[in-house]
Design a protein around this motif. Structure first.
Motif, PDB file in Angstrom:
ATOM      1  N   VAL A 114       0.836  -1.188   0.000  1.00  0.00           N
ATOM      2  CA  VAL A 114       0.000   0.000   0.000  1.00  0.00           C
ATOM      3  C   VAL A 114       0.879   1.249   0.000  1.00  0.00           C
ATOM      4  N   ILE A 115       0.497   2.202  -0.818  1.00  0.00           N
ATOM      5  CA  ILE A 115       1.217   3.473  -0.853  1.00  0.00           C
ATOM      6  C   ILE A 115       0.460   4.447   0.052  1.00  0.00           C
ATOM      7  N   MET A 150       7.183   5.701  -3.851  1.00  0.00           N
ATOM      8  CA  MET A 150       8.505   6.307  -3.892  1.00  0.00           C
ATOM      9  C   MET A 150       8.571   7.405  -2.822  1.00  0.00           C
ATOM     10  N   PRO A 151       9.775   7.639  -2.255  1.00  0.00           N
ATOM     11  CA  PRO A 151       9.870   8.660  -1.210  1.00  0.00           C
ATOM     12  C   PRO A 151       9.474  10.022  -1.777  1.00  0.00           C
ATOM     13  N   ASP A 152       8.713  10.770  -0.983  1.00  0.00           N
ATOM     14  CA  ASP A 152       8.306  12.090  -1.431  1.00  0.00           C
ATOM     15  C   ASP A 152       8.338  13.042  -0.245  1.00  0.00           C
ATOM     16  N   GLU A 153       9.047  14.135  -0.396  1.00  0.00           N
ATOM     17  CA  GLU A 153       9.204  15.094   0.702  1.00  0.00           C
ATOM     18  C   GLU A 153       7.864  15.642   1.173  1.00  0.00           C
ATOM     19  N   GLN A 154       6.974  15.923   0.221  1.00  0.00           N
ATOM     20  CA  GLN A 154       5.721  16.573   0.586  1.00  0.00           C
ATOM     21  C   GLN A 154       4.681  15.597   1.110  1.00  0.00           C
ATOM     22  N   TRP A 155       4.548  14.436   0.458  1.00  0.00           N
ATOM     23  CA  TRP A 155       3.448  13.519   0.771  1.00  0.00           C
ATOM     24  C   TRP A 155       3.880  12.330   1.622  1.00  0.00           C
ATOM     25  N   GLY A 156       5.156  12.221   1.979  1.00  0.00           N
ATOM     26  CA  GLY A 156       5.623  11.025   2.678  1.00  0.00           C
ATOM     27  C   GLY A 156       5.967   9.958   1.663  1.00  0.00           C
ATOM     28  N   GLU A 157       4.945   9.517   0.933  1.00  0.00           N
ATOM     29  CA  GLU A 157       5.154   8.589  -0.173  1.00  0.00           C
ATOM     30  C   GLU A 157       4.399   9.121  -1.379  1.00  0.00           C
ATOM     31  N   GLY A 158       4.962   8.850  -2.550  1.00  0.00           N
ATOM     32  CA  GLY A 158       4.278   9.197  -3.788  1.00  0.00           C
ATOM     33  C   GLY A 158       4.091   7.949  -4.633  1.00  0.00           C
ATOM     34  N   VAL A 159       3.353   8.095  -5.721  1.00  0.00           N
ATOM     35  CA  VAL A 159       3.078   6.969  -6.613  1.00  0.00           C
ATOM     36  C   VAL A 159       4.097   6.959  -7.747  1.00  0.00           C
ATOM     37  N   SER A 173      -6.679  12.475  -9.257  1.00  0.00           N
ATOM     38  CA  SER A 173      -5.338  13.043  -9.371  1.00  0.00           C
ATOM     39  C   SER A 173      -4.347  12.467  -8.363  1.00  0.00           C
ATOM     40  N   SER A 174      -4.826  12.089  -7.149  1.00  0.00           N
ATOM     41  CA  SER A 174      -3.892  11.551  -6.151  1.00  0.00           C
ATOM     42  C   SER A 174      -3.300  10.214  -6.587  1.00  0.00           C
ATOM     43  N   ARG A 175      -3.932   9.539  -7.561  1.00  0.00           N
ATOM     44  CA  ARG A 175      -3.459   8.229  -8.049  1.00  0.00           C
ATOM     45  C   ARG A 175      -2.452   8.352  -9.188  1.00  0.00           C
ATOM     46  N   VAL A 176      -2.250   9.550  -9.710  1.00  0.00           N
ATOM     47  CA  VAL A 176      -1.389   9.716 -10.881  1.00  0.00           C
ATOM     48  C   VAL A 176       0.072   9.495 -10.500  1.00  0.00           C
ATOM     49  N   PRO A 177       0.770   8.552 -11.184  1.00  0.00           N
ATOM     50  CA  PRO A 177       2.195   8.351 -10.883  1.00  0.00           C
ATOM     51  C   PRO A 177       2.984   9.626 -11.152  1.00  0.00           C
ATOM     52  N   GLN A 178       3.760  10.050 -10.169  1.00  0.00           N
ATOM     53  CA  GLN A 178       4.548  11.261 -10.359  1.00  0.00           C
ATOM     54  C   GLN A 178       5.841  10.958 -11.089  1.00  0.00           C
ATOM     55  N   ALA A 179       6.203   9.679 -11.122  1.00  0.00           N
ATOM     56  CA  ALA A 179       7.365   9.249 -11.894  1.00  0.00           C
ATOM     57  C   ALA A 179       7.008   7.963 -12.638  1.00  0.00           C
ATOM     58  N   LEU A 217       8.981  -8.396  -8.177  1.00  0.00           N
ATOM     59  CA  LEU A 217       9.802  -7.979  -7.042  1.00  0.00           C
ATOM     60  C   LEU A 217       9.735  -6.457  -6.895  1.00  0.00           C
ATOM     61  N   ARG A 218       8.713  -6.031  -6.186  1.00  0.00           N
ATOM     62  CA  ARG A 218       8.487  -4.596  -6.012  1.00  0.00           C
ATOM     63  C   ARG A 218       9.628  -3.917  -5.275  1.00  0.00           C
ATOM     64  N   ARG A 219      10.228  -4.681  -4.373  1.00  0.00           N
ATOM     65  CA  ARG A 219      11.324  -4.157  -3.578  1.00  0.00           C
ATOM     66  C   ARG A 219      12.423  -3.571  -4.478  1.00  0.00           C
ATOM     67  N   ILE A 220      12.743  -4.332  -5.552  1.00  0.00           N
ATOM     68  CA  ILE A 220      13.815  -3.917  -6.457  1.00  0.00           C
ATOM     69  C   ILE A 220      13.387  -2.671  -7.239  1.00  0.00           C
ATOM     70  N   ILE A 221      12.114  -2.652  -7.639  1.00  0.00           N
ATOM     71  CA  ILE A 221      11.602  -1.490  -8.383  1.00  0.00           C
ATOM     72  C   ILE A 221      11.572  -0.258  -7.487  1.00  0.00           C
ATOM     73  N   ARG A 222      11.128  -0.489  -6.244  1.00  0.00           N
ATOM     74  CA  ARG A 222      11.088   0.630  -5.287  1.00  0.00           C
ATOM     75  C   ARG A 222      12.472   1.241  -5.104  1.00  0.00           C
ATOM     76  N   GLN A 223      13.485   0.349  -5.009  1.00  0.00           N
ATOM     77  CA  GLN A 223      14.855   0.784  -4.783  1.00  0.00           C
ATOM     78  C   GLN A 223      15.317   1.733  -5.889  1.00  0.00           C
ATOM     79  N   GLU A 224      14.897   1.414  -7.102  1.00  0.00           N
ATOM     80  CA  GLU A 224      15.282   2.244  -8.243  1.00  0.00           C
ATOM     81  C   GLU A 224      14.715   3.663  -8.094  1.00  0.00           C
ATOM     82  N   PHE A 225      13.463   3.723  -7.603  1.00  0.00           N
ATOM     83  CA  PHE A 225      12.852   5.046  -7.436  1.00  0.00           C
ATOM     84  C   PHE A 225      13.426   5.792  -6.239  1.00  0.00           C
TER      85      PHE A 225
END
Lengths: 500, 105
Positions: free
Chosen positions: A398-399, A429-438, A465-471, A487-495
């Protein structure tokens, strides 16, 4: 045992005190109880199985919550940010029901014979309807509140909170009538969120005036705090960040002399935000509250002294506690590995919680507690040597964007609907404003093409709009394990690297 | 005197003053729960008439306070205050110390 006792006690002890302020409307605790009694009579007469609410914050939220409790009917506040299709699906699951709503939302509801719609204004102006006081059921196991969570897979789960769970939470963590005569808390969390439920229950039990805001906006929040001499507030991290940004951008001081305590929770707080907030509000007591819907709200708190000690310390072990969610409240917490073995300090694993406020139960799925009463939060984390809890992301995918839980599955489904998309994985993905982003990793079909903007537009139109991937990154293939699980972990790491 | 099982969530009222309590936690077994020297009854039970408050047991109960026995195996929440003293098997209950937790919401 029934949560209506909370309002009875407040009305008994401080009946003349203002309990709720909403725009120009004011209710004393005695008036709030009378309104809840009238609501209870109305609910009982309807024969409804549920009392639902589809609305922003207004006095109707506490009146419906306590009215349902007096009537012995479960209360189900619904997320008004859902699409009409999603809302109507949830309504079908709670029928027959009475639905309290306002003109802003009533147009989204499909007419059904088994959903009785009451407009907010009419609901708050119900006639007396008799002298007999509603006699709430005594059964502590009766369901007080049902909240639909945004599950990771498929249909939202219906988390149930029994009267005994919510009463244990309130009696275990709040001191009755703890508020001073002039105290006030500003409530910005929506009524369908567990923090919105606990704000009403704990403020009423503390006999603290609630100042309701329909929607959050930084400048309006500062104005509301100033005009109402607000002493306490609860914010999700995104809200605090916006307040900090507003103050920094406008070069103004908060100028809130009455504000004493600021609690935050509902998502990961960026260190830079809390550090800056402590500078901007040097006299305010900050508390980080960590909790879940399934645990009747807060289970761990990092208190004001911990915040100040961490900010002032040169010891890295104390400094880093600003990023911790603190120590367990009226519950026990332990960390286990995947095999169930209990781990020691500094060892990261899965966070488990046990205590009377923990419901850990979903309608139709039943209790998720193990034989010894422990609930798997599905959060990852570790405890330090002194028992401070640090969270380390979620075990499921969950994001959590600005306190709002977003399931990757629904975004993936939309993107897969694009003719050029062959495969996709949506991660946080880490996001300064939202904590996590999509964020999304997309594999295009051979020879096909699609632009980032085009895919973002598709999600915006199909969801919101909150569901739109920012990257969005394009890949030749997604990484899979041998069981065919991406393997989401690996994809997350890239972001993470991309964001850094 | 009547012994009663005390289950978490159960509510009792005094028959000689306004006191009402809710059981927060209780040990298994049956006990004599009294207020002002007289047996307490279920909150929805009609109170027997004619009882009088024992002046020696009129130490008052305060709304919102939690009352415990010596080992804190019993905890009652006072939901309505009154004049009588709460007791379990003849021993007066004490006010539990206020919580130290910072309020989170």
């Amino acid at each position: 045992m029934n949560i209506s006792t909370i309002l009875d006690m407040a009305a008994e002890a401080f009946g003349d005190r203002i309990g709720v302020v909403s725009g120009g409307q004011r209710y004393t605790y005695a008036e709030l109880r009378e309104a809840a009694w009238r609501a209870a009579r109305r609910f009982k007469a309807s024969g409804a199985a549920y009392v639902a609410l589809l609305d922003v914050n207004s006095p109707a939220a506490p009146v419906a919550l306590f009215g349902a409790a007096y009537a012995g009917i479960p209360y189900v506040p619904l997320n008004y940010r859902l699409t009409p299709a999603e809302i109507n699906k949830l309504l079908a699951r709670v029928a027959p029901a009475v639905l309290v709503t306002s003109a802003d939302f009533s147009g989204r509801i499909e007419k059904r014979a088994d959903i009785e719609v009451i407009d907010r204004a009419a609901f708050l102006a119900l006639p007396e309807g008799g002298d007999e006081l509603p006699q709430p059921a005594e059964d502590p196991r009766a369901i007080a509140v049902q909240l639909f969570t945004s599950g990771t897979t498929g249909e939202p789960k219906a988390a149930i909170l029994r009267h005994e769970n919510l009463m244990s939470y309130i009696v275990g963590t709040v001191e009755f009538a703890a508020a001073e005569e002039d105290d006030a808390i500003v409530v910005t969390v929506p009524p369908y969120h567990i923090a919105g439920i606990s704000a009403v229950l704990s403020s009423t039990y503390a006999c603290r005036r609630m100042v309701q805001m329909e929607n959050f906006e930084a400048a309006a929040w500062l104005d509301a705090c100033r005009e109402n001499s607000v002493s306490n507030a609860f914010l999700v991290p995104t809200m605090l960040q916006r307040i900090v940004d507003h103050l920094v951008d406008s070069g103004t001081q908060p100028n809130l002399p009455a504000l004493r305590a600021l609690a935050y929770g509902g998502g990961k707080m960026p260190l830079s935000t809390i550090a800056k907030a402590m500078q901007l509000f040097p006299t305010v007591d900050f508390t980080n509250a960590y909790g879940l819907t399934e645990t009747s709200s807060t289970i761990a708190v990092l208190g004001p002294d911990d915040h100040r000690a961490a900010a002032a310390s040169s010891d890295p072990a104390v400094q880093r506690r600003l990023a911790s969610v603190g120590k367990p409240g009226a519950v026990e917490i332990e960390i286990r590995d995947e095999s169930g073995k209990v781990l020691g300090p500094e060892e990261a694993g899965l966070v488990f919680v046990r205590g009377p406020q923990v419901s850990g139960e979903y309608l139709s799925l039943g209790s998720q507690l193990d034989a010894d009463g422990w609930f798997p939060t599905k959060d990852r984390g570790y405890l330090d040597a002194e028992g401070y809890l640090f969270l380390d992301g979620r075990a499921d995918d969950v994001i959590v964007r600005g306190g709002e839980n977003i399931s990757p599955g629904e975004i993936e489904d939309v993107l897969l609907g694009h003719p050029a998309v062959a495969d996709v994985a949506v991660v946080a993905m880490p996001d300064e404003q939202w904590g996590e982003g999509v964020a999304a990793a997309v594999v295009l079909k051979a020879g096909a093409s699609a632009s980032v903007a085009e895919l973002q537009e598709l999600v915006k139109n199909k969801l919101r709009s909150s569901r739109v991937p920012q990257a969005i990154v394009f890949k030749d293939a997604l990484p899979y394990n041998e069981l065919g699980k991406v393997l989401r972990r690996i994809i997350r790491q890239e972001f993470v690297q991309k964001a850094a | 005197m009547a012994k009663t099982a005390l289950k978490a969530g159960a509510r009792f009222k005094s028959t000689v003053c306004d006191t009402q309590v809710m059981v927060v936690k209780a040990p298994a077994g049956e006990f004599e729960l009294r207020c002002g020297g007289a047996d307490m009854v279920g909150a929805t039970t009609a109170a027997p008439a004619g009882g009088a408050l024992d002046p020696a047991l009129s130490g008052e109960t305060l709304i919102g306070k939690r009352y415990v026995n010596a080992d804190e195996s019993l905890e009652l929440l006072c939901t309505k205050g009154g004049k009588g003293t709460l007791s379990l098997d003849g021993t007066a209950l004490e006010i539990k110390q206020a919580k130290q937790l910072p309020s989170s919401d």
